[in-house]
Design a protein around this motif. Structure first.
Motif, PDB file in Angstrom:
ATOM      1  N   CYS A 153      -1.639   9.561  -7.144  1.00  0.00           N
ATOM      2  CA  CYS A 153      -1.048  10.109  -8.390  1.00  0.00           C
ATOM      3  C   CYS A 153       0.128   9.169  -8.639  1.00  0.00           C
ATOM      4  CB  CYS A 153      -0.677  11.413  -8.272  1.00  0.00           C
ATOM      5  SG  CYS A 153       1.008  12.063  -7.557  1.00  0.00           S
ATOM      6  N   ASP A 154       0.812   9.244  -9.656  1.00  0.00           N
ATOM      7  CA  ASP A 154       1.959   8.501 -10.239  1.00  0.00           C
ATOM      8  C   ASP A 154       2.923   9.352 -10.881  1.00  0.00           C
ATOM      9  OD1 ASP A 154       4.042   6.678 -10.732  1.00  0.00           O
ATOM     10  OD2 ASP A 154       2.568   5.510 -11.728  1.00  0.00           O
ATOM     11  N   ASN A 155       3.767   9.982 -10.507  1.00  0.00           N
ATOM     12  CA  ASN A 155       4.565  11.040 -11.175  1.00  0.00           C
ATOM     13  C   ASN A 155       5.661  10.383 -11.918  1.00  0.00           C
ATOM     14  OD1 ASN A 155       5.874  10.241  -8.878  1.00  0.00           O
ATOM     15  ND2 ASN A 155       6.948  12.328  -8.446  1.00  0.00           N
ATOM     16  N   ASN A 156       5.646   8.973 -11.856  1.00  0.00           N
ATOM     17  CA  ASN A 156       6.840   8.518 -12.469  1.00  0.00           C
ATOM     18  C   ASN A 156       6.396   7.260 -13.493  1.00  0.00           C
ATOM     19  OD1 ASN A 156       8.736   5.604 -12.684  1.00  0.00           O
ATOM     20  ND2 ASN A 156      10.256   7.405 -12.176  1.00  0.00           N
ATOM     21  N   GLY A 157       5.227   6.742 -13.377  1.00  0.00           N
ATOM     22  CA  GLY A 157       4.725   5.655 -13.972  1.00  0.00           C
ATOM     23  C   GLY A 157       4.951   4.243 -13.745  1.00  0.00           C
ATOM     24  N   HIS A 158       6.221   4.225 -12.814  1.00  0.00           N
ATOM     25  CA  HIS A 158       6.394   2.827 -12.434  1.00  0.00           C
ATOM     26  C   HIS A 158       5.525   2.157 -11.824  1.00  0.00           C
ATOM     27  CE1 HIS A 158       9.100  -0.285 -10.408  1.00  0.00           C
ATOM     28  NE2 HIS A 158       9.918  -0.095 -11.437  1.00  0.00           N
ATOM     29  N   GLY A 190       5.804   4.912  -1.862  1.00  0.00           N
ATOM     30  CA  GLY A 190       7.101   4.849  -1.086  1.00  0.00           C
ATOM     31  C   GLY A 190       8.229   5.400  -1.673  1.00  0.00           C
ATOM     32  N   CYS A 191       8.290   5.587  -2.990  1.00  0.00           N
ATOM     33  CA  CYS A 191       9.009   6.033  -3.911  1.00  0.00           C
ATOM     34  C   CYS A 191       8.788   7.521  -4.308  1.00  0.00           C
ATOM     35  CB  CYS A 191       9.295   5.325  -4.975  1.00  0.00           C
ATOM     36  SG  CYS A 191       9.822   3.585  -4.445  1.00  0.00           S
ATOM     37  N   GLU A 192       9.476   8.549  -4.045  1.00  0.00           N
ATOM     38  CA  GLU A 192       8.947   9.934  -4.245  1.00  0.00           C
ATOM     39  C   GLU A 192       9.113  10.375  -5.735  1.00  0.00           C
ATOM     40  OE1 GLU A 192      10.157  10.030   0.058  1.00  0.00           O
ATOM     41  OE2 GLU A 192      11.080   9.002  -1.821  1.00  0.00           O
ATOM     42  N   ASP A 193      10.147   9.792  -6.431  1.00  0.00           N
ATOM     43  CA  ASP A 193      10.371   9.698  -8.115  1.00  0.00           C
ATOM     44  C   ASP A 193      10.973   8.480  -8.200  1.00  0.00           C
ATOM     45  OD1 ASP A 193      10.389  10.194 -10.680  1.00  0.00           O
ATOM     46  OD2 ASP A 193      11.042  12.167 -10.433  1.00  0.00           O
ATOM     47  N   THR A 194      12.456   8.733  -8.762  1.00  0.00           N
ATOM     48  CA  THR A 194      13.199   7.487  -9.215  1.00  0.00           C
ATOM     49  C   THR A 194      13.699   6.913  -8.091  1.00  0.00           C
ATOM     50  OG1 THR A 194      15.142   9.018  -9.617  1.00  0.00           O
ATOM     51  CG2 THR A 194      13.447   8.417 -11.366  1.00  0.00           C
ATOM     52  N   GLU A 195      13.760   7.499  -6.943  1.00  0.00           N
ATOM     53  CA  GLU A 195      14.216   6.910  -5.645  1.00  0.00           C
ATOM     54  C   GLU A 195      13.432   6.933  -4.610  1.00  0.00           C
ATOM     55  OE1 GLU A 195      17.737   9.308  -4.548  1.00  0.00           O
ATOM     56  OE2 GLU A 195      18.998   8.138  -5.892  1.00  0.00           O
ATOM     57  N   SER A 197      -8.994   8.095  -0.140  1.00  0.00           N
ATOM     58  CA  SER A 197      -9.621   7.355   1.440  1.00  0.00           C
ATOM     59  C   SER A 197      -8.080   7.022   1.843  1.00  0.00           C
ATOM     60  CB  SER A 197     -10.262   6.173   0.924  1.00  0.00           C
ATOM     61  OG  SER A 197     -10.440   5.280   2.058  1.00  0.00           O
ATOM     62  N   PRO A 198      -7.836   7.230   3.054  1.00  0.00           N
ATOM     63  CA  PRO A 198      -6.647   6.849   3.686  1.00  0.00           C
ATOM     64  C   PRO A 198      -6.678   5.408   4.005  1.00  0.00           C
ATOM     65  CG  PRO A 198      -8.102   8.098   5.365  1.00  0.00           C
ATOM     66  CD  PRO A 198      -8.604   8.289   4.220  1.00  0.00           C
ATOM     67  N   ALA A 199      -7.566   4.793   3.735  1.00  0.00           N
ATOM     68  CA  ALA A 199      -7.634   3.188   3.970  1.00  0.00           C
ATOM     69  C   ALA A 199      -7.155   2.533   2.633  1.00  0.00           C
ATOM     70  CB  ALA A 199      -9.106   2.667   4.337  1.00  0.00           C
ATOM     71  N   CYS A 200      -7.127   3.271   1.644  1.00  0.00           N
ATOM     72  CA  CYS A 200      -6.592   2.825   0.441  1.00  0.00           C
ATOM     73  C   CYS A 200      -5.472   3.468  -0.600  1.00  0.00           C
ATOM     74  CB  CYS A 200      -8.019   2.673  -0.540  1.00  0.00           C
ATOM     75  SG  CYS A 200      -9.224   1.979  -0.235  1.00  0.00           S
ATOM     76  N   TRP A 201      -5.141   4.733   0.012  1.00  0.00           N
ATOM     77  CA  TRP A 201      -4.051   5.361  -0.352  1.00  0.00           C
ATOM     78  C   TRP A 201      -3.339   6.173   0.790  1.00  0.00           C
ATOM     79  CZ3 TRP A 201      -0.631   6.265  -4.157  1.00  0.00           C
ATOM     80  CH2 TRP A 201      -0.141   7.524  -4.113  1.00  0.00           C
ATOM     81  N   GLU A 202      -1.925   6.130   0.625  1.00  0.00           N
ATOM     82  CA  GLU A 202      -1.054   7.028   1.568  1.00  0.00           C
ATOM     83  C   GLU A 202      -0.078   7.504   0.766  1.00  0.00           C
ATOM     84  OE1 GLU A 202       0.456   8.438   5.386  1.00  0.00           O
ATOM     85  OE2 GLU A 202      -1.764   7.634   4.426  1.00  0.00           O
ATOM     86  N   ASP A 203       0.446   8.551   1.117  1.00  0.00           N
ATOM     87  CA  ASP A 203       1.720   9.486   0.425  1.00  0.00           C
ATOM     88  C   ASP A 203       2.443  10.079   1.622  1.00  0.00           C
ATOM     89  OD1 ASP A 203       3.317  10.952  -1.088  1.00  0.00           O
ATOM     90  OD2 ASP A 203       1.562  12.572  -1.835  1.00  0.00           O
ATOM     91  N   PRO A 204       3.234   9.231   2.173  1.00  0.00           N
ATOM     92  CA  PRO A 204       4.013   9.850   3.222  1.00  0.00           C
ATOM     93  C   PRO A 204       4.621  10.991   2.960  1.00  0.00           C
ATOM     94  CG  PRO A 204       4.164   7.490   3.069  1.00  0.00           C
ATOM     95  CD  PRO A 204       3.763   7.993   1.749  1.00  0.00           C
ATOM     96  N   SER A 205       5.278  11.146   1.918  1.00  0.00           N
ATOM     97  CA  SER A 205       6.137  12.403   1.509  1.00  0.00           C
ATOM     98  C   SER A 205       5.497  13.600   1.050  1.00  0.00           C
ATOM     99  CB  SER A 205       7.325  12.090   0.584  1.00  0.00           C
ATOM    100  OG  SER A 205       8.034  11.086   1.258  1.00  0.00           O
ATOM    101  N   ASP A 206       4.139  13.360   0.948  1.00  0.00           N
ATOM    102  CA  ASP A 206       3.163  14.430   0.179  1.00  0.00           C
ATOM    103  C   ASP A 206       3.574  15.052  -1.136  1.00  0.00           C
ATOM    104  OD1 ASP A 206       1.099  14.483   2.604  1.00  0.00           O
ATOM    105  OD2 ASP A 206       2.931  15.941   3.510  1.00  0.00           O
ATOM    106  N   VAL A 207       3.857  13.958  -2.063  1.00  0.00           N
ATOM    107  CA  VAL A 207       4.325  14.334  -3.403  1.00  0.00           C
ATOM    108  C   VAL A 207       3.348  14.961  -4.357  1.00  0.00           C
ATOM    109  CG1 VAL A 207       5.304  13.675  -5.396  1.00  0.00           C
ATOM    110  CG2 VAL A 207       6.392  12.898  -3.047  1.00  0.00           C
ATOM    111  N   CYS A 208       2.196  14.104  -4.071  1.00  0.00           N
ATOM    112  CA  CYS A 208       0.869  14.395  -4.882  1.00  0.00           C
ATOM    113  C   CYS A 208       0.112  15.466  -4.489  1.00  0.00           C
ATOM    114  CB  CYS A 208      -0.038  13.145  -4.786  1.00  0.00           C
ATOM    115  SG  CYS A 208       0.684  11.697  -5.569  1.00  0.00           S
TER     116      CYS A 208
END
Length: 338
Positions: A188-193, A226-231, A171-182
């Motif tokens: 998703c969380d490709n880092n775990g942080h 807001g963070c694509e991976d480590t940056e 849902s776009p009211a609960c999740w946003e991925d500006p860089s389309d990483v997922c």
């Protein structure tokens, strides 16, 4: 920026406009009214002041994205001609290169402290959150917390109960991925942080887990990657700042608190306008202080006068939290906030 253009020909860049929205009236409004007021005021100022620049970019087929908080345009792969045209506009105060910012790394605990005997993470006991729960009978009830981080494993057993949209994870009211990483629209969380930090906020006492880590297990969470991976690119961080003000374009869906565990050295004020907009909308801005431990290492944006920072534990169990004063000096506010 000029160095990048000289070597590469094009570069991502940001144009900052002089017109800045006066949001002070929001301080005397109720929750619903102030959220709408802040969002609509920011949008009106950006639409008016960016019109000429956007028309010029459209004529030249240059891609861009508008950011409301701070009144900025992000231009994708602009050349020297684009930069010169923007710089000539009377209401453009600055044109700068796009940058990236660092995550605060997860600090691992010593093995002897991996499983608390009382079933609670040490932070809960140190902050006396468990005493608060017992005395007041609430654990974050009715509160929505947003995360700007590497994303979240939304179906983690400690977090699934607190996600605001479990039936529709994307849902776009609960999740946003500006860089389309997922992959797709699912969180998703490709880092775990990000999963780690959201766990500190809202993780519950799932019987399958060794202990409870969440300070407010009855709160709900939403997230922006807001963070694509480590940056973390400033394009994504800016996009998340606007999204927090109005998830899916609706200020009524904004969170009460936003947590950020990223930053930079010194007194870099580039994100201050975002923090000011959050505060005007009634959103509590929480940032990491950093993990440098020594004095004078408090990092930005956590060192803004408008921000609130958290620091790590300082005892035998861990001594990694940065301390004030701010590295690079005190970051004074532009305007007072009540």
């Amino acid at each position: 920026l000029l160095d990048r253009l000289a070597t590469e020909g094009t570069a991502d860049l940001i144009a900052v406009f002089s017109d800045q929205a006066d949001l002070s009236a929001a301080n005397s409004m109720g929750w619903d009214e102030r959220g709408e007021y802040v969002y609509e005021t920011l949008k009106a100022v950006a639409e008016r002041s960016q019109a000429r620049a956007r028309a010029e970019l459209d004529r030249n087929g240059v891609q861009y994205r508008t950011f409301l908080a701070g009144n900025e345009l992000f231009i994708y792969q602009g050349n020297l001609q684009v930069v010169s045209a923007l710089a000539e506009l009377h209401n453009v105060t600055r044109v700068r290169a796009s940058r990236t910012y660092e995550l605060e790394p997860i600090v691992e605990e010593e093995p002897s402290h991996a499983a608390p005997s009382n079933g609670l993470a040490w932070g809960i006991a140190d902050a006396k959150a468990d005493q608060f729960w017992e005395h007041f009978g609430v654990q974050g009830d009715g509160i929505v917390v947003a995360s700007i981080d590497t994303g979240v494993q939304w179906d983690h057993p400690a977090l699934d109960q607190a996600y605001r949209s479990p039936a529709d994870p994307g849902s776009p009211a609960c999740w946003e991925d500006p860089s389309d990483v997922c992959d797709g629209s699912t969180p998703c969380d490709n880092n775990g942080h990000g999963t780690h930090t959201v766990g500190t906020m809202v993780a519950d006492d799932d019987p399958g887990l060794a202990w409870q880590a969440g300070m407010a297990p009855n709160a709900q969470w939403i997230a922006c990657k807001g963070c694509e991976d480590t940056e973390c690119s400033d394009a994504a961080l800016n996009a998340c700042a606007d999204w927090v003000l109005a998830p899916d374009g609706d200020p009524a869906k904004r969170p009460h608190i936003v947590n950020n565990s990223w930053g930079s050295d010194g007194c870099d004020v580039w994100y201050r306008s975002k923090v000011e907009a959050w505060q005007a909308a009634g959103i509590f801005p929480a940032f990491s202080a950093g993990n440098e431990y020594t004095c004078g290492t408090l990092s930005a944006p956590g060192n803004y006068q408008e921000s609130f920072s958290s620091t790590g534990h300082n005892s035998a169990r861990g001594h990694y939290g940065s301390k004030g004063p701010a590295s690079g000096g005190v970051c004074h506010p532009h305007t007072p906030y009540t």
